[in-house]
Each structure stands twice: as C-alpha cells, then as structure tokens.
Design a protein around this motif. Sequence first.
Motif, PDB file in Angstrom:
ATOM      1  N   LYS A   1     -27.557  12.698 -40.753  1.00 44.17           N
ATOM      2  CA  LYS A   1     -26.156  13.139 -40.795  1.00 44.17           C
ATOM      3  C   LYS A   1     -25.212  12.076 -40.258  1.00 44.17           C
ATOM      4  CE  LYS A   1     -27.066  18.110 -40.539  1.00 44.17           C
ATOM      5  NZ  LYS A   1     -26.824  19.371 -39.799  1.00 44.17           N
ATOM      6  N   GLU A   2     -25.704  11.221 -39.360  1.00 50.52           N
ATOM      7  CA  GLU A   2     -24.859  10.185 -38.777  1.00 50.52           C
ATOM      8  C   GLU A   2     -25.183   8.833 -39.397  1.00 50.52           C
ATOM      9  OE1 GLU A   2     -24.962  10.069 -34.574  1.00 50.52           O
ATOM     10  OE2 GLU A   2     -24.064  12.052 -34.306  1.00 50.52           O
ATOM     11  N   ILE A   3     -24.147   7.999 -39.543  1.00 47.51           N
ATOM     12  CA  ILE A   3     -24.314   6.654 -40.083  1.00 47.51           C
ATOM     13  C   ILE A   3     -24.451   5.675 -38.925  1.00 47.51           C
ATOM     14  CG2 ILE A   3     -23.288   4.854 -41.515  1.00 47.51           C
ATOM     15  CD1 ILE A   3     -21.727   6.946 -42.973  1.00 47.51           C
ATOM     16  N   SER A   4     -25.424   4.793 -39.030  1.00 48.91           N
ATOM     17  CA  SER A   4     -25.616   3.784 -37.995  1.00 48.91           C
ATOM     18  C   SER A   4     -24.655   2.625 -38.208  1.00 48.91           C
ATOM     19  CB  SER A   4     -27.061   3.274 -38.032  1.00 48.91           C
ATOM     20  OG  SER A   4     -27.212   2.146 -37.199  1.00 48.91           O
ATOM     21  N   GLY A   5     -24.354   1.919 -37.130  1.00 44.52           N
ATOM     22  CA  GLY A   5     -23.502   0.746 -37.230  1.00 44.52           C
ATOM     23  C   GLY A   5     -24.219  -0.468 -37.771  1.00 44.52           C
ATOM     24  N   VAL A   6     -25.530  -0.359 -38.001  1.00 48.06           N
ATOM     25  CA  VAL A   6     -26.331  -1.472 -38.518  1.00 48.06           C
ATOM     26  C   VAL A   6     -26.586  -1.256 -40.000  1.00 48.06           C
ATOM     27  CG1 VAL A   6     -28.490  -2.753 -38.274  1.00 48.06           C
ATOM     28  CG2 VAL A   6     -27.413  -1.739 -36.271  1.00 48.06           C
ATOM     29  N   ARG A   7     -26.429  -2.303 -40.786  1.00 53.49           N
ATOM     30  CA  ARG A   7     -26.684  -2.213 -42.221  1.00 53.49           C
ATOM     31  C   ARG A   7     -28.174  -2.356 -42.510  1.00 53.49           C
ATOM     32  NH1 ARG A   7     -21.459  -1.820 -40.769  1.00 53.49           N
ATOM     33  NH2 ARG A   7     -19.994  -2.243 -42.443  1.00 53.49           N
ATOM     34  N   PRO A   8     -28.679  -1.667 -43.549  1.00 50.87           N
ATOM     35  CA  PRO A   8     -30.088  -1.826 -43.917  1.00 50.87           C
ATOM     36  C   PRO A   8     -30.311  -3.136 -44.663  1.00 50.87           C
ATOM     37  CG  PRO A   8     -29.006  -0.311 -45.424  1.00 50.87           C
ATOM     38  CD  PRO A   8     -27.992  -0.651 -44.377  1.00 50.87           C
ATOM     39  N   LEU A   9     -31.567  -3.566 -44.716  1.00 56.07           N
ATOM     40  CA  LEU A   9     -31.931  -4.746 -45.503  1.00 56.07           C
ATOM     41  C   LEU A   9     -31.878  -4.373 -46.976  1.00 56.07           C
ATOM     42  CD1 LEU A   9     -34.941  -5.963 -43.323  1.00 56.07           C
ATOM     43  CD2 LEU A   9     -32.588  -6.790 -43.286  1.00 56.07           C
ATOM     44  N   THR A  10     -31.256  -5.219 -47.778  1.00 60.37           N
ATOM     45  CA  THR A  10     -30.958  -4.849 -49.159  1.00 60.37           C
ATOM     46  C   THR A  10     -31.991  -5.314 -50.170  1.00 60.37           C
ATOM     47  OG1 THR A  10     -29.618  -6.853 -49.404  1.00 60.37           O
ATOM     48  CG2 THR A  10     -28.491  -4.856 -48.694  1.00 60.37           C
ATOM     49  N   SER A  11     -32.933  -6.156 -49.762  1.00 63.68           N
ATOM     50  CA  SER A  11     -33.905  -6.681 -50.722  1.00 63.68           C
ATOM     51  C   SER A  11     -35.276  -6.817 -50.072  1.00 63.68           C
ATOM     52  CB  SER A  11     -33.442  -8.041 -51.249  1.00 63.68           C
ATOM     53  OG  SER A  11     -34.445  -8.648 -52.032  1.00 63.68           O
ATOM     54  N   MET A  12     -36.304  -6.613 -50.888  1.00 70.42           N
ATOM     55  CA  MET A  12     -37.662  -6.789 -50.388  1.00 70.42           C
ATOM     56  C   MET A  12     -37.959  -8.262 -50.118  1.00 70.42           C
ATOM     57  SD  MET A  12     -41.123  -5.166 -52.005  1.00 70.42           S
ATOM     58  CE  MET A  12     -41.491  -6.550 -53.062  1.00 70.42           C
ATOM     59  N   PHE A  13     -37.119  -9.153 -50.662  1.00 67.97           N
ATOM     60  CA  PHE A  13     -37.336 -10.587 -50.477  1.00 67.97           C
ATOM     61  C   PHE A  13     -36.569 -11.137 -49.277  1.00 67.97           C
ATOM     62  CE2 PHE A  13     -38.156  -9.806 -54.979  1.00 67.97           C
ATOM     63  CZ  PHE A  13     -39.411 -10.378 -55.112  1.00 67.97           C
ATOM     64  N   SER A  14     -35.966 -10.262 -48.485  1.00 65.38           N
ATOM     65  CA  SER A  14     -35.384 -10.730 -47.226  1.00 65.38           C
ATOM     66  C   SER A  14     -36.526 -11.179 -46.311  1.00 65.38           C
ATOM     67  CB  SER A  14     -34.574  -9.613 -46.572  1.00 65.38           C
ATOM     68  OG  SER A  14     -35.395  -8.499 -46.284  1.00 65.38           O
ATOM     69  N   PRO A  15     -36.302 -12.185 -45.469  1.00 67.46           N
ATOM     70  CA  PRO A  15     -37.415 -12.748 -44.672  1.00 67.46           C
ATOM     71  C   PRO A  15     -38.182 -11.709 -43.861  1.00 67.46           C
ATOM     72  CG  PRO A  15     -35.456 -14.124 -44.500  1.00 67.46           C
ATOM     73  CD  PRO A  15     -35.044 -12.902 -45.253  1.00 67.46           C
TER      74      PRO A  15
END
Length: 705
Positions: A494-508
């Motif tokens: 229900k709550e949004i975190s201030g941190v963004r998720p990783l958008t790609s499986m190819f992120s390090p």
Amino acid sequence: PKYIVCTKGSPEMIASLLSKTDSAKPKWYDATYQKLAREGMRVIALAYRPITSLDNGRPLGSDCEEQFQKAPRSWAEDDLKFAGFVAFRCLMRKDSKDVIRLLLKSDHHVAIITGDNVLTALHVACDVGLCRENREKVLQLHLVEKEPYLQWVNSATEAAVCDFDVKEVDNLAKDHDLCITGKALDRTFALHGDDVGGILHHFKVFARMAPENKEKVLSALNNLNMTTLMCGDGANDVGALRQAHVGVALLSGFGSLNTDKDGKGTSKTAAIEEAKDGDKGESDGKQLGFFEKLQKQMKEAEAKTKVLQEERKKNKEEMKKRKAKHAKEAQERKVKMMKDVEEETRRLQAAGESFASIKAMKNVVKKYQQDNKQKVADAGGSFAFSAAALAAREDGLEDGELPMLKLGDASIAAPFTSKFPSIRSVYDIIRQGRCTLVTSVQNNQIMVLTSLISSYSLSVLYLDGIKFSDYQMTATGILLTASHLAVSHVSPLKEISGVRPLTSMFSPALFLSLFGQFAIHLSCMIFAVGEAKKFMDPDFKQDMDGKFSANLINTTVFFIETMQQVSVLMVNYKGRPFQPGLDENKPLLHSLGMSCIGLFVLAYEVIPQVNSLLELVSFPSDAFRWKMITILFFDIVGALLWDRFMHLIFARRLFIESQSQVDLPTFMRGCFKVLASTFAVYLLVNDTGIMGLGVIFFLYRNGFF
C-alpha cells in the motif's frame, strides 16, 4: 446602442484592453483581483464596449453584422469598459493532500502546472502541502525591463530578492519554493537556451502556462532522463499528456463530488497520521519507559479505533439509506411498468391484436431498454456512465442524480483515464507499476536459474545413464507449483518506497548475482554427484528406455536439484519494499518451508512409505547424509549472501531499504508459520480425526496459516 462587444478573460489581459482613460480601470482593480486570487479564487474579468461604427470608420448600416464577421479581433477588443469580476472557488478533492504527501514521502518530485493565476496556484500549492505556508519562503520569477530582465521576487511582500542566475537556482531551491509563469519561462529559454531545462525540476509551481508551455516543460524534464507523469482534464493538456511517459486523464463534470463541502472534514489516513505526529511530538527529546511506551501504543490504537468506528458508522448509515431509497425506487419502477403494460395491453386489444398481453410486455420491456441505452449515451457513453455511478456511490449522493461526465480530448491523448474524481490513481499506477516491474524481473531471474539447474541435472543423469522416476518429477512439479504461482501473482504494498526498483535483469546487481548463484549451485551439484559416485558400482548402467531403477546418484541429484529450486525462489523473491515480504506472502512461505522440511523428512526416512513411493534409496551412512545436508545448507546460505552482497555493492540504497524492513521477530514469526503448516499436514496425513482438525482450526484462527 444596438450592438455591444462583450468579452471575458484573465484580469491581466483584460486590463491591457481597457480604454486608456483614467476612469476605465478602477484604482482598486489590481488589488481586488490579487486579493481574491490569494484566497484561492479563480478570477475572470468582464469588459464591454458599445459599437458605434465599423472597423473602417464607416457608420453602422444594414450589412453591419456581415462586416462584424470580417473585422479583426483586435478592433473588437479595444477601448473596452470594465464591467466587473467573476470569482469562483473550486473545492479541493478530499484525498489530494494525502496523495501528494505520500508521493513526496516516497521521494517523488511533484509540481503544479496550470493556466491559473500565479497567486491562485500558490494558494492551492500551500493547501495541498506542496509549498511552505510561509509565503516569504516562496520565490517567484518576475520579468523586468532592464538587464538581467529576470528577477526573483518574494511572493508575500513582492520585494525583489536577487537577480536570476541559472547556476544559483540549485542553492535557492534548498531554502525556498520556486514559482514561474509562462511568460517568464519563455523569456528564460530565450536568454539562456537549453540550460534552463536542467533547473526546471526545482520549480514547484508553473502558473499562467499556455498549452505549448506545458509541453515544453514536460519535454525538458524528459531530456533530463526523468520519468514523468502528467494529470490533465482538458484540451489544453493534450500536448503535455502526450509528452509525459505516463498520462492520466481526469474526467470533467464531477462537480463537488469527493470534496470537503463543509470545510472541516479530515480523511481517515490524515486523522491517524495526526494522532501519531501528536504522540511523536510529546515524546521528542526524552526516552520513553515501558509504561510510557505502552500508554503511547494504547493511545495510537484508541485513535485508530475511533476513526475506524466513525467511518464504519457513517458508511453503515449511508448504506442503510441507500438501500431503502433503491428499494423504494425499484418498487416505483415496478408499479409504473405494470401500469404501462396494462395501458399497452388495452391499446393492442382495441386494435384487435392476438396475444395482446404478451406483446404488450415485450413492447414495454423494449421501450425501457431503449430508455436506459439513451440515458447511458446522454451521460457520455458506458465508460463515463460507469465512472459517474462509481463516484456517486462512493460520495453517497442522496438525490440519485449522476454527474454528467464527458470523455474529452485528454482521455484520447492519455493512456489512462481515472474513473473517480481524484488523483489517487497516480499513486495506484506507481504502486502497481513498480510491483509489475519487480515481478517481471524476478520471474526472468528465476526462469533462467531453474532452466540452467534443470538442464545440468538432466545432463548429469543422462551422461551416467541415469534418469528421474515419474513420481519424482511429478512430486517436484506439484510441490513447487504453488511457489511459482505465489511469486507471479503477488499484490503491491500500500505504501510506496522512496527507493526505485532495478529496471533490468542486466543491471550489475542482478546480472552478477545470477551468475554467482549459478556458480554456487553448479559447484554444489558437481561436488554432491562426485561424493555419490564413490558409493556406486562403476559398472552400473541403466537402460534409458527401460524400467526405472533406483540408485544413489538419482537420489542425490533429486535432493540437490529440489533444494536448489527452493533456494532460487527464496533468494530471488524481492519482497519489500515493493512487494509483501516472505513472511507476508503465505502461499510462498508455506510451500517453500514445507518443501525444505519435506526434504529433511525424506533424508532421515521419517516416513519410509514416501521414500518408497518416490523410489529413493537410503544414504549409505550417516556421514554421507550429514555431508548432503551441509551441501544443501551451503547452497542456500551461499546464494543468499552472494545476492545480498551484489545488491550492497551495486544497489546500496535498495539493499539498505529492504533490510531495514526485516527484523528478528518477523523472521521468527515466519518460521513458526512454516512449522505450524507442516504440523497441520502431518496431522492430516496421519488421520488424527476430530482432535487433529481441532488443532488445525486453532492454528488457523490464531494466524499461523
């Protein structure tokens, strides 16, 4: 005079069109509309002038109306006389302040971009908590005639603060809220070019914006690699809605639905937050003792209970009134319909029709259906009609009249259209979008790892002339189906975190984690198979097309592969801060926990019948059994630590945020739930009768499942 020019517009524009005589513009003109605008009113100025001659100076004749059509607008709107102001107030939606507060809390940049007067826009921005209530901390960019042509002005005192400098905007934004108008924006771009785009995210209010200004702002923010979302309800928002990555159209025509009409309502969320903030203020600066903490918790619980009880009581009363009203309306419709049927029957009988009563019923029903279709069409179509019905139901309209909604240009330009008079759909889009993104990425990770593990396991068995039994394949599939479904069909928090998720499986963080986990799984599998071969007959060979023959390598690979699939699901399920944690996702928690416990039961042959059914052989010694259990433990812990280490190195903020929401009590609660579910399965399998069912019901009622 026979002909009069009447016009309306913004007070600033109408002032420039008034007659140049001293009496045309009253002395109180500017002060009055500015005062109304500061109070949040929308102000429109009215002006007029009698027409005594044509634009070419000729007197009015019989063809004057035709000549008016050809005359330029500048001639018609010139030398006007002031007629007055029209001021009206647009009530703020009840939940707007809460939604903006939650968006700001989750580290989003929020700004107002509007065509309204700057003072009106600032008033609204302060009301929703976007700007400071202390207007002296709000700076507005003004146009000046001399260099540098742009100047920061205090919005409260209208005193000049400093000249505009692109490089100093970052520092100003730390201590002030910034505001800009459409004309100032155009001048800024003309003087400083594309450098202005890099500072637009510091502005919180964009006022007196033309449609092209709105589009320019969104385009500049996109060029900063920002992800933009725009809400709009009219044709002047179409360009900006198309420029935004996410466009949300707000239907017009709701009127005062979902507004605080009496000016003293408070939302449930806000009331609870106020109670918390009050308690926090009381406890600041001192360490609370046990009894003080208990008293504080009881006070918070009492405040929550009070708010919920008031909401429940209000909703119950409204539902009761609504049901009674609907029942009365249904009865009236039924009586009216029967009268119409009787009249139609008499008409058909008088006309000599056969089966008059049946035909009369058919004709009346058809007429009512057509009336309903016309009602939906008049309300703007099925989508607008359903939106109006939803809004009216939630707002508890007593007169039964639905608002007349229209699907305008904004709904055509935007991919999303809100059915409710609220911006809370913005919050829902972000919540669900993040959860969908995280679910997609983690499903790809899980699919890659399980495919690699399965392919290697099957190749190992095939090279040694060994295969899985049908029962083993079926048991593994059934056991982990619930886990895969629980991972795929998870709901957002229900709550949004201030941190963004990783958008790609190819992120390090994810890419290196995936290969590190596979290396750990592969090493454990190679080592376990090597240990099993020491106890196998070198000449053992199985017909791959013949009957299955149980052996130690098959049993070892079954144990290792099953636990590795459990490890993949457990390690790569992201959980908080975007999804429910592992202890909150009950299907996933119970299926994985029971899988782990089930493997231990098989390893120690607690239920020999199950081992025989799955065609598993006994381990040659206790030392070998402990070695396999150690390998399984190292596989899970190693993969978990490696994944978290990669996130710590390459996604530190995400790692800290996710770990901050996990504590020891949460972990222990999850373990107890797994043990309770396993115990319940044991009771069912062993046919413990009424006593066992009673224990299971007790565990269920106490939240263990």
